[in-house]
Design an enzyme around this catalytic site. Structure first.
Site, PDB file in Angstrom:
ATOM      1  CG  ASP A   1      -2.149   0.832   1.008  1.00 21.45           C
ATOM      2  OD1 ASP A   1      -3.162   0.613   1.684  1.00 21.45           O
ATOM      3  OD2 ASP A   1      -2.095   1.738   0.139  1.00 21.45           O
ATOM      4  CD1 TRP A   2       0.300   5.784  -3.337  1.00 20.13           C
ATOM      5  CD2 TRP A   2       0.026   3.586  -3.439  1.00 20.13           C
ATOM      6  NE1 TRP A   2       0.181   5.451  -4.658  1.00 20.13           N
ATOM      7  CE2 TRP A   2       0.041   4.118  -4.766  1.00 20.13           C
ATOM      8  CE3 TRP A   2      -0.124   2.215  -3.294  1.00 20.13           C
ATOM      9  CZ2 TRP A   2      -0.103   3.322  -5.905  1.00 20.13           C
ATOM     10  CZ3 TRP A   2      -0.254   1.432  -4.430  1.00 20.13           C
ATOM     11  CH2 TRP A   2      -0.248   1.960  -5.713  1.00 20.13           C
TER      12      TRP A   2
END
Ligand code: GLC
Length: 745
Positions: free
Chosen positions: A251-252
């Site tokens: 995920d970011w």
């Protein structure tokens, strides 16, 4: 899809790539976030969430990745052109799950995938599939259900649909990311059994049914290790046990240890920041990171590139069929609408020449979907009022003017969005006095009241004024109900919400209640199609509507506790999280598993939904009275009412539970009839296999079937069982797996 040339091409590239080029490939090109290095290349698709590193001299293009679960999220306008790039806002995932129709969801996926491809995107960062563990979780609207079986088969249908168009998906957030608060630094303590049976199970179904091109690992830790740094999760379970062949991305800005993420089998670090590249170069040079591991991850990226539209030089048009997708969005939104109450045939509306008073700011400011990366830049949203007028229904203009003026004035007071993902505060409910309501009761045949709720990524919900109605909302329902009922008129409450709210305290005041969820850009038209009877509602709840928040098994510990003096996680200028932890004390007893086992009354149970017609559950037959490999279950349903309709049939299984604790019942099958005309019947077939019966036995690290008598319960909901039949099973070890992700003592 692998071709025979794939391995050769990958080996060829690997032999040509320098160490620096390999490291560049496993770290994304960045994202325009304040305080973070800007993207190092011209964005091919402005507004996309990220891209991978191109190596043009070797013919390796950059992949473009974009959100989200309810529609493609890219910038609708670009410098230098008058052309716009709006995308279709489909209904939210929870509404799709409420349709219980995997074929329909696959069709949505096909349209979705076409839009992704025509706008030049290679990977859609969807579907999101975390379990609805608590109604206050801010992103539940992006997720399907409280049950892993329903969630898994919905996710598989979406993946098949999207990827049938030659673009990729990224099922997320893998795994046990069931809240927003401190998500980037939250350690989730969860038992092996709850992980396997509840939090992993839906992802396992998607991997085995649909082999998604990519998977996005979650922000949080699981029993002390970041998901993106867990080899036990990403290699042992995902690849060795489940046979996953695709790529894993973070995920970011997730995690802390790039070398650890590489070793864990997290192949791509998104969105990518320069320090990650430096860390990986140093790790290889110091011997901490074996270059063979790097090559393994690079090979997965190259394989993804080989199957991508950009590698195949697909000439995307930037002209997807938005009109056709809007029509589909409207049809699908209606399929997921759930009729919660309908006394004395209040609905469908007797005719379209009714005069209707539309109360509630939500009737005018309709919410298409939630906030954050699950948002969509759609060209328009049809409100309830607009949908009613499109259908030729006469609204009281004076009341409408009052509300529109109020909504306009309140919107003008809202702060500017700093970032796309900002969740703006809700518009307060408009005060309206009883005299005005009395006037409306004289002038109109019926009252509609809309209650709206929004939520989004980065924050969880509150109980006061969010899960529970505000005082003004309660007064509105009471005053309209008292006044219209005194005038012999009826009242319908409409819920335009993305997560569960409290209903038990006020629902007796309404003659009908319709759960519209957040139905995308065509929501108002879809809701009107149901209110007018153009479409008979067939949706059923994928998540329980509890009577009180205190009834929720995770209420006491949600959303976790911050560790005093714990570290903070910063992304650029933004403090994103403080070190925290949460324990899933509810274990496997999530949602209806808890309420139905403990006999706790709910407002509306899992699987509940009414129709404008009635159905008889005529017969239940089993292919055998003992399960070997597959047991086929056949159910015949008849429309015994006056109107056409569809019925969602649910198959629950009750196990002996003699040697291992089991919930009272678990969903292990479902099917939806076609549209049945009055008098028509249809036989539905659902198959059970030993894995459906199995429990995860922690001591043996195996899925085991306990010998004994099992009961198949065919229900119109999880508490409305219409037919039952028993069969027997012998002791079985269905699947031996590894002892991993063990909770710390
Ligand atoms: C976000 C979300 C994830 C999204 C990604 C890219 O933080 O958690 O769902 O796909 O970043 O926007």
């Amino acid at each position: 899809m692998r071709t025979e040339s794939t391995p050769n091409q990958i080996q060829k590239w690997l032999s040509e790539l320098s160490l620096e080029q390999k490291v560049n490939l496993v770290v994304g090109m960045g994202q325009n976030v304040p305080g973070i290095a800007d993207v190092e290349q011209e964005e091919k698709v402005p507004g996309a969430a990220g891209s991978t590193y191109p190596i043009p001299e070797l013919g390796i293009p950059s992949l473009t990745l974009a959100d989200g679960p309810a529609g493609l999220r890219i910038e609708p306008e670009r410098d230098g052109t008058d052309k716009t790039f709006y995308c279709t806002a489909f209904p939210i995932a929870t509404l799709l799950a409420s349709s219980w129709d995997t074929e329909l969801v696959e069709r949505v996926g096909e349209a979705f995938g076409k839009e992704v491809k025509e706008y030049g995107v290679d990977i859609l960062l969807s579907p999101a599939m975390n379990i609805h563990r608590n109604p206050l979780a801010g992103r539940n609207f992006e997720y399907y259900a409280e049950d892993p079986y329903l969630s898994g088969y919905m996710g598989a249908a979406m993946v098949k649909g999207v990827e049938s168009q030659g673009v990729g998906t990224s099922i997320k957030h893998f795994v046990a990311n069931n809240s927003e608060t401190n998500r980037m630094h939250l350690d989730t303590h969860v038992s092996e059994r709850a992980l396997r049976e509840i939090y992993l199970r839906g992802f396992e179904i998607v991997v085995k049914e649909a082999q998604p091109w990519t998977i996005m690992s979650a922000y949080n830790k699981i029993n002390g290790t970041y998901a993106s740094e867990s080899e036990e999760l990403l290699e042992t379970i995902l690849r060795d046990e489940w046979g996953y062949e695709g790529l894993v991305m973070t995920d970011w800005f997730a995690g802390e240890d790039p070398a650890g993420q590489m070793m864990a089998g997290n192949d791509l670090l998104m969105p990518g920041v320069p320090p990650q590249r430096q860390a990986l170069l140093a790790a290889v040079k110091s011997g901490e990171l074996d270059e063979a591991v790097l090559d393994r991850n690079v090979a997965r990226i190259l394989e993804l590139i080989l199957r991508s539209p950009v590698y195949q030089k697909y000439a995307y048009s930037d002209q997807p069929d938005l009109e056709g997708h809007a029509k589909l969005a409207r049809a699908v939104a209606a399929e997921g609408i759930v009729l919660l109450k309908n006394e004395t045939q209040t609905l469908p509306l007797a005719s379209s020449n009714l005069k209707v008073a539309t109360f509630g700011v939500g009737s005018y400011d309709f919410i298409a979907g939630g906030a954050g990366s699950g948002d969509v830049n759609n060209a328009y949203t049809v409100s309830l009022v607009e949908g009613l007028e499109n259908a030729g229904i006469t609204l009281n203009e004076d009341l409408k003017a009052k509300y529109l003026t109020f909504v306009g004035a309140e919107k003008a007071k809202l702060p500017e969005k700093r970032y796309f993902f900002d969740l703006l505060p809700p518009i307060p409910e408009m005060l309206i006095n009883r005299a005005e309501i009395a006037t409306q009761a004289q002038l109109n045949d019926l009252a509609l009241i809309t209650i709206g709720r929004n939520s989004g990524e980065f924050q969880d919900r509150q109980t006061e004024g969010d899960f529970y109605l505000t005082k003004t909302e309660q007064e509105l329902i009471t005053n309209v109900s008292d006044t219209f009922h005194k005038a012999g008129k009826k009242v319908v409450v409409l819920l335009n919400i993305g997560n569960v709210i409290e209903t038990a305290s006020w629902r007796d005041q309404a003659d009908a209640i319709v759960l519209a969820w957040q139905g995308g850009q065509e929501a108002g038209n879809a809701l009107t199609d149901v209110l007018t009877g153009k479409i008979t509602p067939s949706g059923k709840l994928p998540t329980t509507f509890v009577r009180s928040y205190d009834d929720v098994p995770s209420a006491k510990t949600f959303p976790g506790e911050e560790n005093p003096g714990g570290a903070i996680k910063q992304v650029g200028e933004m403090v994103m999280a403080r070190e925290a932890e949460i324990t899933f004390h509810d274990d496997i007893m999530v949602g209806y598993r808890h309420y139905n086992t403990k006999g706790i009354e709910t407002a509306y149970p899992f699987g509940f939904g009414l129709s404008y017609t009635t159905f008889e559950y005529e017969s239940l037959e089993l292919s055998s009275n003992q399960i070997e490999q597959t047991l086929s279950v056949r159910v015949t349903i008849k429309n015994t009412g006056e109107l056409s309709g569809k019925e969602v049939v649910q198959l629950y299984l009750s196990a002996p539970g003699l040697t291992i604790e089991k919930p009272a019942m678990e969903l292990k099958g479902f099917a939806k009839t076609r549209l049945l005309q009055p008098g028509e019947k249809q036989t539905l077939t659902m198959d059970l296999n030993p894995k459906d019966l199995a429990s995860f036995d922690t001591a043996q690290s195996a899925w085991v079937v306990e010998a004994g008598t099992y009961t198949i319960k065919i229900g119109a909901s999880s508490t409305n069982i219409r037919l039952e039949k028993n069969f027997i099973a012998a002791n079985m070890i269905v699947e031996k797996v590894n002892k991993v992700l063990v909770p710390k003592k």
